[in-house]
Design a protein around this motif. Structure first.
Motif, PDB file in Angstrom:
ATOM      1  N   LEU A 100       0.827  -1.200   0.000  1.00 15.17           N
ATOM      2  CA  LEU A 100       0.000   0.000   0.000  1.00 15.17           C
ATOM      3  C   LEU A 100       0.865   1.254   0.000  1.00 15.17           C
ATOM      4  CD1 LEU A 100      -2.981   0.741   0.018  1.00 15.17           C
ATOM      5  CD2 LEU A 100      -2.886   0.851   2.506  1.00 15.17           C
ATOM      6  N   ASN A 101       1.947   1.252   0.750  1.00 17.20           N
ATOM      7  CA  ASN A 101       2.848   2.414   0.766  1.00 17.20           C
ATOM      8  C   ASN A 101       3.477   2.640  -0.610  1.00 17.20           C
ATOM      9  OD1 ASN A 101       2.371   2.930   3.468  1.00 17.20           O
ATOM     10  ND2 ASN A 101       4.111   1.720   4.182  1.00 17.20           N
ATOM     11  N   LYS A 102       3.890   1.560  -1.277  1.00 17.79           N
ATOM     12  CA  LYS A 102       4.499   1.706  -2.601  1.00 17.79           C
ATOM     13  C   LYS A 102       3.477   2.191  -3.622  1.00 17.79           C
ATOM     14  CE  LYS A 102       8.309  -1.590  -2.096  1.00 17.79           C
ATOM     15  NZ  LYS A 102       8.975  -2.797  -2.636  1.00 17.79           N
ATOM     16  N   LEU A 103       2.244   1.682  -3.536  1.00 14.03           N
ATOM     17  CA  LEU A 103       1.208   2.139  -4.453  1.00 14.03           C
ATOM     18  C   LEU A 103       0.889   3.618  -4.222  1.00 14.03           C
ATOM     19  CD1 LEU A 103      -1.272  -0.887  -4.398  1.00 14.03           C
ATOM     20  CD2 LEU A 103       0.269  -0.235  -6.250  1.00 14.03           C
ATOM     21  N   GLU A 104       0.871   4.046  -2.969  1.00 10.03           N
ATOM     22  CA  GLU A 104       0.635   5.456  -2.679  1.00 10.03           C
ATOM     23  C   GLU A 104       1.763   6.325  -3.217  1.00 10.03           C
ATOM     24  OE1 GLU A 104       0.117   5.587   1.516  1.00 10.03           O
ATOM     25  OE2 GLU A 104      -1.990   4.984   1.457  1.00 10.03           O
ATOM     26  N   GLN A 105       2.990   5.825  -3.143  1.00 19.00           N
ATOM     27  CA  GLN A 105       4.114   6.561  -3.714  1.00 19.00           C
ATOM     28  C   GLN A 105       3.986   6.671  -5.228  1.00 19.00           C
ATOM     29  OE1 GLN A 105       7.681   4.608  -2.382  1.00 19.00           O
ATOM     30  NE2 GLN A 105       7.341   5.094  -0.223  1.00 19.00           N
ATOM     31  N   CYS A 106       3.547   5.583  -5.873  1.00 17.08           N
ATOM     32  CA  CYS A 106       3.335   5.620  -7.331  1.00 17.08           C
ATOM     33  C   CYS A 106       2.270   6.636  -7.698  1.00 17.08           C
ATOM     34  CB  CYS A 106       2.932   4.234  -7.836  1.00 17.08           C
ATOM     35  SG  CYS A 106       4.226   2.986  -7.750  1.00 17.08           S
ATOM     36  N   LEU A 107       1.152   6.616  -6.975  1.00 14.84           N
ATOM     37  CA  LEU A 107       0.069   7.543  -7.277  1.00 14.84           C
ATOM     38  C   LEU A 107       0.495   8.980  -6.995  1.00 14.84           C
ATOM     39  CD1 LEU A 107      -2.817   7.794  -8.224  1.00 14.84           C
ATOM     40  CD2 LEU A 107      -3.588   7.462  -5.877  1.00 14.84           C
ATOM     41  N   VAL A 110       2.507  10.106  -9.890  1.00 16.81           N
ATOM     42  CA  VAL A 110       1.638  10.446 -11.028  1.00 16.81           C
ATOM     43  C   VAL A 110       1.010  11.814 -10.832  1.00 16.81           C
ATOM     44  CG1 VAL A 110      -0.470   9.798 -12.251  1.00 16.81           C
ATOM     45  CG2 VAL A 110       1.167   8.046 -11.597  1.00 16.81           C
ATOM     46  N   PHE A 111       0.544  12.097  -9.608  1.00 14.43           N
ATOM     47  CA  PHE A 111      -0.036  13.411  -9.325  1.00 14.43           C
ATOM     48  C   PHE A 111       0.996  14.524  -9.540  1.00 14.43           C
ATOM     49  CE2 PHE A 111      -3.315  11.480  -6.219  1.00 14.43           C
ATOM     50  CZ  PHE A 111      -4.180  11.255  -7.274  1.00 14.43           C
ATOM     51  N   ILE A 112       2.223  14.287  -9.108  1.00 16.82           N
ATOM     52  CA  ILE A 112       3.263  15.301  -9.260  1.00 16.82           C
ATOM     53  C   ILE A 112       3.566  15.557 -10.734  1.00 16.82           C
ATOM     54  CG2 ILE A 112       5.710  15.769  -8.852  1.00 16.82           C
ATOM     55  CD1 ILE A 112       5.422  14.311  -6.185  1.00 16.82           C
ATOM     56  N   GLU A 113       3.590  14.506 -11.534  1.00 15.88           N
ATOM     57  CA  GLU A 113       3.943  14.649 -12.945  1.00 15.88           C
ATOM     58  C   GLU A 113       2.816  15.277 -13.763  1.00 15.88           C
ATOM     59  OE1 GLU A 113       5.009  10.800 -14.261  1.00 15.88           O
ATOM     60  OE2 GLU A 113       6.998  10.821 -13.333  1.00 15.88           O
ATOM     61  N   ARG A 114       1.589  14.824 -13.527  1.00 12.10           N
ATOM     62  CA  ARG A 114       0.487  15.295 -14.384  1.00 12.10           C
ATOM     63  C   ARG A 114      -0.273  16.462 -13.776  1.00 12.10           C
ATOM     64  NH1 ARG A 114      -2.104   9.652 -16.760  1.00 12.10           N
ATOM     65  NH2 ARG A 114      -0.148   8.734 -17.442  1.00 12.10           N
ATOM     66  N   GLN A 115      -0.239  16.601 -12.467  1.00 10.56           N
ATOM     67  CA  GLN A 115      -0.759  17.754 -11.762  1.00 10.56           C
ATOM     68  C   GLN A 115      -2.132  18.183 -12.271  1.00 10.56           C
ATOM     69  OE1 GLN A 115       2.197  20.862 -11.351  1.00 10.56           O
ATOM     70  NE2 GLN A 115       3.831  19.388 -11.150  1.00 10.56           N
ATOM     71  N   TYR A 116      -2.196  19.447 -12.710  1.00 11.49           N
ATOM     72  CA  TYR A 116      -3.482  20.047 -13.062  1.00 11.49           C
ATOM     73  C   TYR A 116      -4.179  19.295 -14.188  1.00 11.49           C
ATOM     74  CZ  TYR A 116      -6.783  23.669 -14.512  1.00 11.49           C
ATOM     75  OH  TYR A 116      -7.917  24.345 -14.850  1.00 11.49           O
ATOM     76  N   ALA A 117      -3.410  18.789 -15.160  1.00 13.27           N
ATOM     77  CA  ALA A 117      -4.004  18.078 -16.296  1.00 13.27           C
ATOM     78  C   ALA A 117      -4.758  16.843 -15.845  1.00 13.27           C
ATOM     79  CB  ALA A 117      -2.920  17.683 -17.293  1.00 13.27           C
ATOM     80  N   PRO A 328      -5.263   3.332 -15.978  1.00 16.54           N
ATOM     81  CA  PRO A 328      -4.804   4.500 -16.750  1.00 16.54           C
ATOM     82  C   PRO A 328      -3.783   5.340 -15.998  1.00 16.54           C
ATOM     83  CG  PRO A 328      -7.196   4.293 -16.844  1.00 16.54           C
ATOM     84  CD  PRO A 328      -6.728   3.350 -15.789  1.00 16.54           C
ATOM     85  N   LEU A 329      -3.921   5.438 -14.667  1.00 18.49           N
ATOM     86  CA  LEU A 329      -2.995   6.247 -13.887  1.00 18.49           C
ATOM     87  C   LEU A 329      -1.602   5.628 -13.842  1.00 18.49           C
ATOM     88  CD1 LEU A 329      -5.312   7.154 -10.863  1.00 18.49           C
ATOM     89  CD2 LEU A 329      -4.743   8.584 -12.815  1.00 18.49           C
ATOM     90  N   PHE A 330      -1.562   4.293 -13.739  1.00 19.44           N
ATOM     91  CA  PHE A 330      -0.288   3.593 -13.619  1.00 19.44           C
ATOM     92  C   PHE A 330       0.217   3.068 -14.956  1.00 19.44           C
ATOM     93  CE2 PHE A 330      -1.271   2.320  -8.952  1.00 19.44           C
ATOM     94  CZ  PHE A 330      -1.005   3.633  -8.564  1.00 19.44           C
ATOM     95  N   SER A 331      -0.343   3.565 -16.059  1.00 18.42           N
ATOM     96  CA  SER A 331       0.018   3.025 -17.368  1.00 18.42           C
ATOM     97  C   SER A 331       1.500   3.214 -17.666  1.00 18.42           C
ATOM     98  CB  SER A 331      -0.826   3.685 -18.459  1.00 18.42           C
ATOM     99  OG  SER A 331      -0.639   5.101 -18.463  1.00 18.42           O
ATOM    100  N   ARG A 332       2.079   4.316 -17.212  1.00 18.49           N
ATOM    101  CA  ARG A 332       3.496   4.570 -17.488  1.00 18.49           C
ATOM    102  C   ARG A 332       4.393   3.590 -16.742  1.00 18.49           C
ATOM    103  NH1 ARG A 332       6.277   7.300 -13.560  1.00 18.49           N
ATOM    104  NH2 ARG A 332       7.817   7.930 -15.107  1.00 18.49           N
ATOM    105  N   PHE A 333       3.884   2.969 -15.673  1.00 19.97           N
ATOM    106  CA  PHE A 333       4.676   1.994 -14.938  1.00 19.97           C
ATOM    107  C   PHE A 333       4.535   0.595 -15.523  1.00 19.97           C
ATOM    108  CE2 PHE A 333       3.389   5.112 -11.561  1.00 19.97           C
ATOM    109  CZ  PHE A 333       4.617   5.734 -11.464  1.00 19.97           C
ATOM    110  N   GLN A 427       2.639  18.006 -18.514  1.00 22.73           N
ATOM    111  CA  GLN A 427       1.622  17.343 -17.709  1.00 22.73           C
ATOM    112  C   GLN A 427       0.739  16.412 -18.532  1.00 22.73           C
ATOM    113  OE1 GLN A 427      -0.620  20.152 -15.406  1.00 22.73           O
ATOM    114  NE2 GLN A 427       1.183  21.213 -14.641  1.00 22.73           N
ATOM    115  N   ARG A 428       0.914  16.408 -19.818  1.00 27.71           N
ATOM    116  CA  ARG A 428       0.075  15.595 -20.700  1.00 27.71           C
ATOM    117  C   ARG A 428       0.965  14.976 -21.788  1.00 27.71           C
ATOM    118  NH1 ARG A 428      -5.355  15.284 -22.190  1.00 27.71           N
ATOM    119  NH2 ARG A 428      -5.856  16.743 -20.522  1.00 27.71           N
TER     120      ARG A 428
END
Length: 625
Positions: A100-107, A110-117, A328-333, A427-428
């Motif tokens: 769960l901690n690793k998944l939260e770090q991944c998410l 993703v939030f940091i990279e895509r941010q507002y988009a 879709p959120l973790f697609s880059r991983f 971000q996109r």
């Protein structure tokens, strides 16, 4: 509705394996370790039943006390089973917490990279549900349901082997009844998965509706719309209650049927053993009290693991719903492509960067893709586009940004201004982006519930002199002087900022950072004309030594800018006819006409650049008001 491509269709297990390998979650190792420990615990219990049945046989039939070997064997087996069960519980809890901690770090990444988009695609409640429920649902399924699924196969097979060894007739009877349990679980599980998806949609809609109406309480009071909105919330709540009861009813039905078959199997075995001991039945080998008692103690254990699987079968349905949102959120991983696949580097643009030192971006065949395009390969400009390539939401033949440029982006609402800024800011997914950090100023600046200092620093560290200098530059010194604790005043303890003051605070954040590129997404869109004029003049003055790319609906002085990009959208009839066999290709054609007044050094040019937007993509509806 867009039909999903076949390569993107993958089972929950396949997606789990991909995210496990990509992020080194250790799911396979944890899974096998827990299965081995749990199976050893249950095997120790079955062996303990053997010793207990021997003790009972000696007491009842032989009328002799239990032997020391049987008592010692029973104690050792029960102790081993208890210790192994404790180790299983501890390892399961620890493994789920780590995953769960690793998944939260991944998410979080993703939030940091895509941010507002990314964030603007859904409501706040949706993202809270993803963080609090979907990640937990996936972890529970990966390290609880799958463990129990393997145990429910291994332990019954071992127990059946014991029963066949003692009495093949009872083993055959159990072998005929056992498949009914997993068969029913599959049938009920299909319906449960569909109900869980509908339940999540209803829950997300109700939560979004509630949070939206809370934020709009002053407006509701002004228009006296409380009763109508209360009725809407009541209807949504009743809809959610109805869906919840359907999910609960399916869960009760599943448990009831499992209990029925388990009770029936144990009862049949007990009746057969009882009549055999009484001499009424003589089918198969003769059964002793020790054998019969051992079988009767083992059969419930055989069925109890299947019942436990049935009790947590809803975790699979929840994980299926979670995978739909998380994939879709973790697609880059989960994809084996290089980091340049999301924003592939253009060899030509690199050459331009070298030949023109002032160039901050030179893009040929610039394309912007859907927010979830990380699941597929994004072609570079040197590759030939095929039908399998993801559709480009926006397309430009060429774009150029030089240091110190002041670029005005204009266009109708929904044409793609925000989409373009998101792509340039990285971000996109797109073919090009700025290689250096950018400052992003949106229509709605975020004000955190912390102090004024925390709102300015945002986890960075600045001196009081630097903070006061930024405050003075954005003309918020008079406002700050009224605060009781100055920079240490908690924002929620003081009247809220006006729209113009909030934007000035976001400008102060930008001034504290040394980034030279500012992306302005209609920062004055929701301000009155008088505030718009004053804030626009302030931005123009503060950004004179910066590169500004400013999207705006409202009028701005033309002499502030040396380049003008117009984003427009119109129907492409020829494209619709040539692609008439696919509904996905019937859409809209957008174009950006970049009227570039030339490099600041005096080199002028006029470049017409086409943008192409796919009408079926939801990301085409940008700049939602």
């Amino acid at each position: 509705m867009i039909k999903e491509k076949v390569p993107n269709r993958q089972t929950l297990n396949a997606w789990c394996n991909k995210i496990d390998k990509a992020q080194s979650l250790g799911l396979r190792t944890s899974l096998m370790a827990q299965v081995v420990v749990k199976c050893l615990s249950l095997f120790s219990l079955i062996i303990g039943f053997y010793y207990f049945s021997h003790i009972a046989h000696d007491w009842v039939v032989n009328q002799t006390p239990a032997t020391a070997r049987d008592v010692t064997g029973l104690a050792v087996c029960l102790g081993m089973s208890w210790l192994l069960q404790g180790a299983f519980n501890a390892s399961s809890s620890s493994a789920k917490m780590q995953v769960l901690n690793k998944l939260e770090q991944c998410l979080q990444q993703v939030f940091i990279e895509r941010q507002y988009a990314l964030i603007r695609q859904h409501s706040v409640y949706y993202w809270q549900t993803v963080w609090l429920h979907h990640l937990q649902a996936f972890a529970d399924w990966a390290l609880e349901y799958r463990v129990q699924q393997m145990i429910a196969v291994v332990v019954p097979l071992f127990a059946l082997a014991v029963i066949f060894y003692v009495n093949p007739v009872i083993g055959i009877g159990l072998l005929l009844t056992l498949p009914v349990v997993p068969l029913f679980m599959i049938i009920v599980g299909k319906g449960a998965a569909a109900l869980h998806r509908k339940h999540f949609i209803a829950l997300e809609r109700l939560g979004s509706l509630f949070t939206d109406r809370l934020a709009a309480l002053p407006m509701l009071a002004n228009y006296q719309a409380h009763q109508k909105q209360t009725a809407l919330l009541k209807d949504a709540s009743e809809n959610l209650n109805a869906r919840t009861m359907k999910v609960v009813s399916v869960a009760f039905l599943s448990n009831s049927v499992l209990d029925f078959f388990a009770t029936l199997a144990v009862a049949l075995a007990a009746v057969f053993i009882g009549f055999s001991l009484l001499g009424e039945l003589s089918i198969g080998p003769e059964i002793t009290l020790q054998q019969g008692l051992w079988i009767l103690l083992t059969v419930p254990l055989l069925l109890s693991e299947m019942k436990k699987l049935g009790q947590i079968y809803h975790q699979k349905a929840q994980a299926e719903a979670a995978k739909t949102e998380l994939a879709p959120l973790f697609s880059r991983f989960t994809q084996n492509f290089s980091g340049s696949a999301v924003n592939p580097a253009n060899a030509d643009s690199a050459h331009h960067h070298l030949s023109e030192p002032d160039a901050q971006l030179t893009a040929t065949n610039f394309k912007v893709f859907d927010i979830n395009t990380g699941q597929t390969h994004i072609p570079t400009v040197k590759t030939t586009s095929t039908d399998d390539d993801p559709p480009a939401l926006l397309y430009a033949e060429s774009l150029a940004v030089f240091k110190g440029d002041k670029i005005l982006i204009s266009g109708r609402s929904g044409s793609g201004k925000t989409l373009l800024l998101e792509a340039l800011g990285g971000q996109r997914p797109s073919t090009h982006k700025f290689s250096e950090p950018v400052i992003w100023i949106t229509q709605h600046p975020v004000i955190t519930p912390g102090t004024v200092r925390e709102n300015l620093c945002l986890n960075d560290t600045y001196t009081d002199d630097a903070l006061m200098k930024a405050i003075d530059a954005v003309e918020l010194d008079a406002w700050l002087s009224l605060l009781p604790c100055g920079l240490d005043t908690v924002m929620t303890d003081y009247p809220l900022l006006s729209g113009g003051e909030a934007q000035r605070l976001s400008l102060a954040r930008a001034l504290l950072r040394s980034d030279n590129i500012w992306l302005l997404d209609e920062p004055t869109a929701h301000l009155p004309d008088s505030q718009h004029a004053r804030l626009a003049q302030l931005i123009e003055r503060l950004g004179r030594d910066k590169t500004l790319i400013w999207a705006s609906h409202k009028a701005l002085p033309a002499n502030w800018f040396n380049r003008f990009w117009t984003v427009s959208r119109s129907t492409n009839e020829q494209d619709a006819l040539s692609k008439s066999e696919s509904k996905l290709e019937v859409g809209l054609k957008s174009k950006i006409d970049a009227l570039q007044d030339g490099h600041p050094q005096g080199c002028s040019s006029v470049t017409a650049t086409s943008f192409k937007a796919n009408a079926t993509q939801k990301e085409c509806s940008l700049d939602e008001k």
